[in-house]
Design an enzyme around this catalytic site. Structure first.
Site, PDB file in Angstrom:
ATOM      1  N   ASP A  57      32.955  -9.069  62.960  1.00 60.37           N
ATOM      2  CA  ASP A  57      32.981  -7.703  62.447  1.00 60.37           C
ATOM      3  C   ASP A  57      33.825  -7.573  61.176  1.00 60.37           C
ATOM      4  O   ASP A  57      34.364  -8.548  60.654  1.00 60.37           O
ATOM      5  CB  ASP A  57      33.419  -6.704  63.531  1.00 60.37           C
ATOM      6  CG  ASP A  57      34.871  -6.842  63.955  1.00 60.37           C
ATOM      7  OD1 ASP A  57      35.663  -7.462  63.204  1.00 60.37           O
ATOM      8  OD2 ASP A  57      35.237  -6.305  65.022  1.00 60.37           O
ATOM      9  N   LYS A  79      31.229  -2.738  61.018  1.00 59.33           N
ATOM     10  CA  LYS A  79      31.091  -1.295  60.850  1.00 59.33           C
ATOM     11  C   LYS A  79      32.185  -0.798  59.923  1.00 59.33           C
ATOM     12  O   LYS A  79      33.348  -1.167  60.078  1.00 59.33           O
ATOM     13  CB  LYS A  79      31.206  -0.567  62.188  1.00 59.33           C
ATOM     14  CG  LYS A  79      30.227  -1.025  63.259  1.00 59.33           C
ATOM     15  CD  LYS A  79      30.495  -0.318  64.569  1.00 59.33           C
ATOM     16  CE  LYS A  79      29.546  -0.778  65.667  1.00 59.33           C
ATOM     17  NZ  LYS A  79      29.836  -2.170  66.080  1.00 59.33           N
ATOM     18  N   MET A 191      42.508   3.714  62.930  1.00 58.59           N
ATOM     19  CA  MET A 191      41.388   4.328  62.190  1.00 58.59           C
ATOM     20  C   MET A 191      41.691   5.788  61.838  1.00 58.59           C
ATOM     21  O   MET A 191      40.819   6.648  61.902  1.00 58.59           O
ATOM     22  CB  MET A 191      40.094   4.230  63.013  1.00 58.59           C
ATOM     23  CG  MET A 191      39.683   2.810  63.330  1.00 58.59           C
ATOM     24  SD  MET A 191      38.314   2.681  64.527  1.00 58.59           S
ATOM     25  CE  MET A 191      39.186   3.055  66.075  1.00 58.59           C
TER      26      MET A 191
END
Length: 279
Positions: A57, A79, A191
């Site tokens: 990822d 992502k 995040m």
């Protein structure tokens, strides 16, 4: 980028022929840690080097990707905000499909697969499909990045605990701000850079003082790590002023005050200044 990576399902199937045996392979969900290749576990490195195919990822650093065997297909399935190279449901099925051909699959993720890494969703799909799978823990960002920045998550007399919170929700951010503000824990937001203003306003609105120390750790445990210290009230302004980009975590709590006392670089500079003044 790895020189034999691909990002489409059709291309992947051309890279790896099905093994002749009918026995399904195995999927390893591997935590890569926060970025420093030397923080990989011995087990994680062994699985990377022995896999038939690797799915990785966005948060798997270049230093770790450099350890991928050159002859092993490495498939980017990362992502970033508002863009997923592969939908999660499709990725889950890809893991199943490749294991069914008899391959040993290494699905490697930044941090720990079970801490905001959707590892539980992938493992659930594999279990339901009858695929053998195991999870290999990795150092999560809260632990790795805070330690690398010389900010302890807990400290006697200052913080008796820490709470990890996602700054990203599927649709909305469903957080009990009143509970977080009352905990007197170190709060670590994953995040959360794009929602720094929301984090600040919600916590202060819930009663946490705007003067509460805060830190933003960008690219923690990497050569380009950067630490920005500020206060809760000025969190969003600090993100804008310093143009902070992901990956980054946000820490809120009085342990941040220890950064100036514990940071090795700051202490070296301070001692050098004292020595020059006394010379």
């Amino acid at each position: 980028m790895h020189n034999n990576q691909t990002s489409t399902r059709a291309q992947i199937h051309t890279l790896i022929p099905a093994k002749t045996r009918r026995v399904p392979g195995k999927v390893w969900l591997v935590g890569a840690g926060p970025g420093d290749a030397e923080l990989l576990t011995v087990k994680a490195l062994r699985l990377i080097q022995s896999a038939d195919i690797i799915f990785y990822d966005q948060l798997v650093s270049g230093a770790i990707r450099a350890l991928f065997p050159k002859n092993t297909p490495a498939v980017y399935v990362g992502k970033v905000k508002n863009h997923h190279s592969v939908a999660q449901e499709d990725l889950n099925q890809m893991l199943v499909d490749h294991a069914l051909t008899g391959l040993t699959v290494c699905r490697i993720k930044g941090g720990d697969p079970f801490i905001f890494g959707r590892g539980g969703e992938e493992l659930l799909t594999l279990r339901q499909a009858g695929i053998e799978a195991e999870v290999v823990p990795g150092i999560t960002a809260a632990s790795g990045c805070s330690t690398s920045a010389d900010i302890p998550l807990t400290h006697r007399g200052i913080a008796q605990g820490c709470t990890l919170v996602t700054g990203h929700g599927e649709t909305t951010l469903n957080v009990d701000w009143q509970a977080l503000a009352a905990l007197e824990h170190t709060l670590v937001f994953y995040m959360g850079v794009s929602r720094a203003g929301l984090i600040s306003s919600q916590l202060t609105g819930a009663g946490l003082a705007g003067t509460t120390p805060a830190a933003i750790i960008e690219n923690g445990c990497r050569s380009n790590q950067r630490v920005v210290t500020t206060t809760l009230a000025e969190l969003a302004q600090a993100v804008d002023k310093h143009q902070v980009k992901s990956p980054a975590i946000i820490m809120v709590g009085h342990v941040v005050d220890l950064h100036s006392q514990l940071n090795a670089r700051a202490l070296v500079n301070s001692h050098a200044l004292c020595n020059s003044l006394s010379a």
